[in-house]
Design an enzyme around this catalytic site. Structure first.
Site, PDB file in Angstrom:
ATOM      1  N   ARG A 184      63.423  97.370 -71.041  1.00  0.00           N
ATOM      2  CA  ARG A 184      63.228  98.125 -72.284  1.00  0.00           C
ATOM      3  C   ARG A 184      62.427  99.404 -72.061  1.00  0.00           C
ATOM      4  NH1 ARG A 184      62.865  92.698 -73.708  1.00  0.00           N
ATOM      5  NH2 ARG A 184      63.980  92.054 -75.605  1.00  0.00           N
ATOM      6  N   ILE A 185      61.288  99.271 -71.390  1.00  0.00           N
ATOM      7  CA  ILE A 185      60.398 100.425 -71.220  1.00  0.00           C
ATOM      8  C   ILE A 185      60.967 101.412 -70.203  1.00  0.00           C
ATOM      9  CG2 ILE A 185      58.089 101.165 -70.523  1.00  0.00           C
ATOM     10  CD1 ILE A 185      57.063  98.463 -71.592  1.00  0.00           C
ATOM     11  N   ASP A 239      66.244  98.144 -59.766  1.00  0.00           N
ATOM     12  CA  ASP A 239      66.138  96.953 -60.612  1.00  0.00           C
ATOM     13  C   ASP A 239      66.909  95.820 -59.953  1.00  0.00           C
ATOM     14  OD1 ASP A 239      65.258  96.401 -63.661  1.00  0.00           O
ATOM     15  OD2 ASP A 239      67.052  95.228 -63.209  1.00  0.00           O
ATOM     16  N   ALA A 278      52.257  99.271 -66.016  1.00  0.00           N
ATOM     17  CA  ALA A 278      52.886  97.956 -66.172  1.00  0.00           C
ATOM     18  C   ALA A 278      51.845  96.837 -66.163  1.00  0.00           C
ATOM     19  CB  ALA A 278      53.923  97.744 -65.080  1.00  0.00           C
ATOM     20  N   ARG A 279      51.419  96.433 -64.974  1.00  0.00           N
ATOM     21  CA  ARG A 279      50.434  95.369 -64.839  1.00  0.00           C
ATOM     22  C   ARG A 279      49.586  95.598 -63.597  1.00  0.00           C
ATOM     23  NH1 ARG A 279      50.376  94.160 -69.267  1.00  0.00           N
ATOM     24  NH2 ARG A 279      50.670  92.149 -70.301  1.00  0.00           N
ATOM     25  N   ASP A 315      46.838 102.698 -65.424  1.00  0.00           N
ATOM     26  CA  ASP A 315      46.397 102.248 -66.744  1.00  0.00           C
ATOM     27  C   ASP A 315      46.033 100.765 -66.758  1.00  0.00           C
ATOM     28  OD1 ASP A 315      46.004 102.659 -69.619  1.00  0.00           O
ATOM     29  OD2 ASP A 315      47.810 101.433 -69.881  1.00  0.00           O
ATOM     30  N   GLU A 331      39.699  93.722 -65.569  1.00  0.00           N
ATOM     31  CA  GLU A 331      39.374  94.724 -66.579  1.00  0.00           C
ATOM     32  C   GLU A 331      38.174  94.282 -67.412  1.00  0.00           C
ATOM     33  OE1 GLU A 331      44.051  96.183 -67.067  1.00  0.00           O
ATOM     34  OE2 GLU A 331      43.060  95.117 -68.706  1.00  0.00           O
ATOM     35  N   HIS A 345      43.927 100.510 -69.973  1.00  0.00           N
ATOM     36  CA  HIS A 345      44.977  99.582 -70.425  1.00  0.00           C
ATOM     37  C   HIS A 345      45.346  99.913 -71.871  1.00  0.00           C
ATOM     38  CE1 HIS A 345      46.794  95.325 -69.760  1.00  0.00           C
ATOM     39  NE2 HIS A 345      47.569  96.061 -70.537  1.00  0.00           N
ATOM     40  N   GLY A 396      48.311 101.522 -72.830  1.00  0.00           N
ATOM     41  CA  GLY A 396      49.724 101.820 -73.005  1.00  0.00           C
ATOM     42  C   GLY A 396      50.229 101.502 -74.398  1.00  0.00           C
TER      43      GLY A 396
END
Length: 335
Positions: free
Chosen positions: A153-154, A174, A255-256, A280, A285, A302, A304
């Protein structure tokens, strides 16, 4: 009456809608009282006797391991690395998420960080604050090759934003065959080329292609990550793989944390093996690690999903998932 604990923070900061959805449907709601991200032990203690949990990115394995009452975890967001899905399935705990609401905000932040790192915007700001004025030169997206790692999606939203900037190529990596989607994007690129022709501009058409991971690393002028964190993607961007990138390239991670090995990224940036990065998301964290020492990196919190509209949509959808689950209505099922 179903008892709902909300561990995510913040919750309903800008709109009470999510809370109204829950309470108007007879739910008894208790919201994280700490005013910060809860630790795993705190979530376990607080949510032990609740029917459902509305969660952020808190690590939930201790809670799922010990709870005898939890029936549903509803994630505010899309990432599920903090949710022990196999254990939830084993214990009969359903899991829901809000995959669509977050996409607009994250994709826009990713695009803005590509522009920032390539044009050295934040770096220039830092120079002025130090009393310096070198007017650093950068690169444009137009005419560059932009890599997208993960085309869900993103990733697709990022690609749609990029088309208007007229990059030379958009490279997609992908696990799934993205031929159908890529055909649509190439058709859109043709339409944009026609519009520019009407304006008397001699622009070359953007081409979108699916490539291997190695090709993505070697060919991208900017690489933006849009993968989930899994056993397979943990430390995927390590020193060896990062070293394959161009010395002029920039890396973006919205993302992560954990997909990019932070220690290896520090070494690569310090040795100028790539030009710059923007991060990000972090393994731990709030982040307080060595990347803070470097000038050629942008660090954000973080954030986003932190646009008012997207956050409100995420919270409302998470609440609707809870109501739908207990009432037999619609909800976004994961497991």
């Amino acid at each position: 009456m179903h008892k709902i604990f909300v561990s995510t923070f913040p919750f309903c900061r800008t709109s009470p809608k999510a809370l109204e959805v829950l309470e108007s449907n007879g739910c008894q709601v208790v919201v994280n009282p700490l005013g910060r991200k809860m630790k795993p032990s705190e979530v376990t203690e607080a949510a032990q006797n609740f029917d459902a949990l509305i969660a952020g990115t808190e690590e939930l394995t201790p809670l799922v391991t010990t709870t005898k009452s939890l029936k549903l975890i509803s994630r505010v967001g899309v990432g599920l690395d903090s949710v022990p899905l196999d254990l939830c399935k084993e214990k009969g705990i359903s899991v829901a998420y809000t995959p669509d609401a977050v996409s607009p905000a994250v994709s826009e932040l990713a695009l803005s960080l590509i522009v920032d790192t390539m044009r050295k915007v934040t770096y220039s700001d830092r120079e002025i604050r130090r009393g310096e004025w070198t007017r650093p030169y950068g690169e444009r997206i137009g005419g560059s090759t932009i890599g997208i790692l993960g085309f869900g999606r993103i990733g697709k939203r990022v690609a749609s934003h990029l088309l208007g900037y007229l990059p030379k190529k958009i490279l997609v990596c992908d696990l799934l065959d993205q031929t159908e989607s890529i055909t649509l994007f190439n058709d859109s690129a043709c339409q944009i080329e026609k519009m520019n022709g009407m304006l008397g501009k001699n622009w070359s058409k953007t081409t979108v292609e699916q490539v291997s991971f190695q090709t993505l690393l070697k060919k991208s002028d900017a690489l933006t990550i849009h993968l989930p964190l899994t056993k397979e993607t943990k430390d995927l961007l390590n020193y060896e793989n990062l070293s394959l990138m161009k010395a002029s390239a920039v890396l973006i991670n919205t993302a992560r944390g954990g997909i990019v090995n932070e220690n290896d990224l520090y070494k690569v940036l310090k040795d100028n093996l790539i030009s710059a990065a923007a991060v990000d998301v972090f393994e731990e964290e709030p982040y307080k690690g060595p990347l803070c020492e470097l000038e050629n990196i942008i660090l954000t919190q973080h954030m986003g999903s932190c646009s008012n509209d997207c956050r409100e949509d995420m919270e409302r959808e998470a609440a609707e998932n809870v109501v739908g689950f207990f009432s037999g209505g619609s909800w976004e099922r994961v497991v």
